[in-house]
Scaffold this motif. Structure first.
Motif, short mmCIF file in Angstrom:
data_model
loop_
_atom_site.label_atom_id
_atom_site.label_comp_id
_atom_site.label_asym_id
_atom_site.label_seq_id
_atom_site.Cartn_x
_atom_site.Cartn_y
_atom_site.Cartn_z
N LYS A 138 0.84 -1.21 0.00
CA LYS A 138 0.00 0.00 0.00
C LYS A 138 0.87 1.26 0.00
O LYS A 138 0.45 2.30 -0.49
CB LYS A 138 -0.90 0.02 1.24
CG LYS A 138 -2.07 -0.92 1.16
CD LYS A 138 -2.90 -0.80 2.45
CE LYS A 138 -4.11 -1.66 2.45
NZ LYS A 138 -4.86 -1.56 3.72
N GLN A 139 2.08 1.14 0.56
CA GLN A 139 3.02 2.27 0.60
C GLN A 139 3.94 2.27 -0.62
O GLN A 139 4.95 2.94 -0.62
CB GLN A 139 3.85 2.19 1.89
CG GLN A 139 3.04 2.26 3.17
CD GLN A 139 2.29 3.57 3.31
OE1 GLN A 139 2.82 4.63 3.02
NE2 GLN A 139 1.05 3.49 3.74
N LYS A 140 3.57 1.46 -1.62
CA LYS A 140 4.32 1.35 -2.88
C LYS A 140 5.66 0.64 -2.73
O LYS A 140 6.52 0.75 -3.58
CB LYS A 140 4.54 2.73 -3.53
CG LYS A 140 3.32 3.57 -3.68
CD LYS A 140 2.44 3.08 -4.79
CE LYS A 140 1.33 4.10 -5.06
NZ LYS A 140 0.02 3.53 -5.00
N ASN A 141 5.85 -0.07 -1.61
CA ASN A 141 7.06 -0.87 -1.40
C ASN A 141 6.70 -2.30 -1.78
O ASN A 141 6.05 -3.02 -1.01
CB ASN A 141 7.52 -0.80 0.06
CG ASN A 141 8.74 -1.66 0.31
OD1 ASN A 141 9.25 -2.34 -0.58
ND2 ASN A 141 9.22 -1.63 1.54
N LEU A 142 7.13 -2.73 -2.97
CA LEU A 142 6.77 -4.04 -3.50
C LEU A 142 7.89 -5.07 -3.32
O LEU A 142 7.87 -6.12 -3.95
CB LEU A 142 6.38 -3.92 -4.97
CG LEU A 142 5.22 -2.96 -5.25
CD1 LEU A 142 4.96 -2.85 -6.75
CD2 LEU A 142 3.96 -3.39 -4.52
N HIS A 143 8.84 -4.81 -2.44
CA HIS A 143 9.94 -5.74 -2.22
C HIS A 143 9.63 -6.84 -1.20
O HIS A 143 10.05 -7.98 -1.41
CB HIS A 143 11.21 -4.98 -1.82
CG HIS A 143 11.69 -4.04 -2.89
ND1 HIS A 143 12.17 -4.47 -4.10
CD2 HIS A 143 11.72 -2.69 -2.93
CE1 HIS A 143 12.48 -3.44 -4.85
NE2 HIS A 143 12.22 -2.33 -4.17
N PRO A 144 8.95 -6.56 -0.10
CA PRO A 144 8.71 -7.62 0.89
C PRO A 144 7.85 -8.75 0.33
O PRO A 144 6.93 -8.51 -0.48
CB PRO A 144 7.99 -6.91 2.04
CG PRO A 144 8.29 -5.46 1.87
CD PRO A 144 8.45 -5.27 0.38
N ARG A 145 8.15 -9.94 0.78
CA ARG A 145 7.36 -11.13 0.42
C ARG A 145 7.10 -11.93 1.69
O ARG A 145 7.84 -11.82 2.67
CB ARG A 145 8.12 -12.03 -0.57
CG ARG A 145 8.44 -11.41 -1.91
CD ARG A 145 7.16 -11.12 -2.71
NE ARG A 145 7.44 -10.63 -4.04
CZ ARG A 145 7.66 -9.37 -4.35
NH1 ARG A 145 7.66 -8.45 -3.41
NH2 ARG A 145 7.90 -9.01 -5.60
N ILE A 146 6.09 -12.75 1.63
CA ILE A 146 5.80 -13.65 2.75
C ILE A 146 6.79 -14.80 2.68
O ILE A 146 6.94 -15.44 1.64
CB ILE A 146 4.35 -14.17 2.69
CG1 ILE A 146 3.37 -13.01 2.74
CG2 ILE A 146 4.09 -15.16 3.82
CD1 ILE A 146 1.93 -13.41 2.45
N ASP A 147 7.46 -15.05 3.78
CA ASP A 147 8.40 -16.17 3.87
C ASP A 147 7.63 -17.47 3.79
O ASP A 147 6.67 -17.70 4.54
CB ASP A 147 9.16 -16.08 5.20
CG ASP A 147 10.21 -17.16 5.36
OD1 ASP A 147 10.45 -17.93 4.40
OD2 ASP A 147 10.79 -17.24 6.45
N MET A 148 8.02 -18.36 2.91
CA MET A 148 7.29 -19.62 2.69
C MET A 148 7.77 -20.75 3.60
O MET A 148 7.15 -21.81 3.64
CB MET A 148 7.41 -20.05 1.22
CG MET A 148 6.82 -19.03 0.24
SD MET A 148 5.11 -18.62 0.59
CE MET A 148 4.34 -20.18 0.25
N ALA A 149 8.82 -20.52 4.36
CA ALA A 149 9.35 -21.57 5.24
C ALA A 149 8.29 -22.00 6.25
O ALA A 149 7.66 -21.18 6.91
CB ALA A 149 10.59 -21.07 5.97
N GLY A 150 8.06 -23.29 6.31
CA GLY A 150 7.12 -23.86 7.27
C GLY A 150 5.66 -23.75 6.88
O GLY A 150 4.79 -24.17 7.63
#
Length: 182
Positions: free
Chosen positions: A150-162
């Motif tokens: 929403k803040q136009k920061n498209l770098h973070p992703r949800i960690d898929m580990a576990g």
């Protein structure tokens, strides 16, 4: 005197107790918390044999920081007064194994109405609790990634580990959606 009805009632009560002991983890304590007896379901859940716990105090199953706490003292005082308690509790099994239980602590009264022991009926809910904790962590991670987007920061992703099953599918979907926005 015809005692058929009385025998039937006793047989019914014994059958109900047997059914409970078969399906529940059951442990008995004196009013101070000393272990008197436990069934196989309880012993399997905590990883002990009966001879390892009989005569020891309930504190064997609680975290060290609880041993002398006022809450723990009040808990046993409440039971000794004959007051019932229920809830979800973290317990410690053999070797430090963490176990979550859904339990009721039931004071047992003598013929004069005075408590003389406590019987706990419990179900191991460790797996359900782990799933709830995983869901809460995933929701928090997802909220962080969405807030960043929403803040136009498209770098973070949800960690898929576990992540597995539906949670994994949801997280992959959110990550894929973010990718399409890049």
């Amino acid at each position: 005197t015809d005692i058929t009805a009385q025998k039937a009632e006793i047989a019914n009560s014994e059958a109900q107790v047997a059914a409970i002991r078969k399906s529940q983890a059951v442990i008995e304590f004196d009013l101070e918390g000393t272990i008197l007896d436990a069934n196989d379901n309880f012993l399997q859940a905590v990883g002990y044999r009966l001879d390892e716990i009989r005569g020891r105090h309930h504190r064997l199953f609680v975290a060290n920081e609880q041993h002398g706490s006022e809450d723990y003292k009040r808990f046993w005082a409440k039971l000794a007064r004959g007051e019932y308690d229920e809830g979800q509790y973290l317990r410690i099994g053999k070797g430090g194994n963490r176990i979550w239980i859904q339990a009721t602590y039931n004071p047992i009264l003598d013929s004069a109405g005075r408590p003389y022991k406590v019987v706990k009926f419990a179900s191991d809910i460790t797996e359900r609790r782990r799933e709830q904790d995983a869901l809460q962590r995933t929701v928090a991670e997802t909220q962080q990634v969405v807030a960043a987007a929403k803040q136009k920061n498209l770098h973070p992703r949800i960690d898929m580990a576990g992540k597995a099953g539906d949670l994994r599918n949801l997280c992959e979907g959110v990550n894929a959606l973010i990718e399409t926005l890049c």
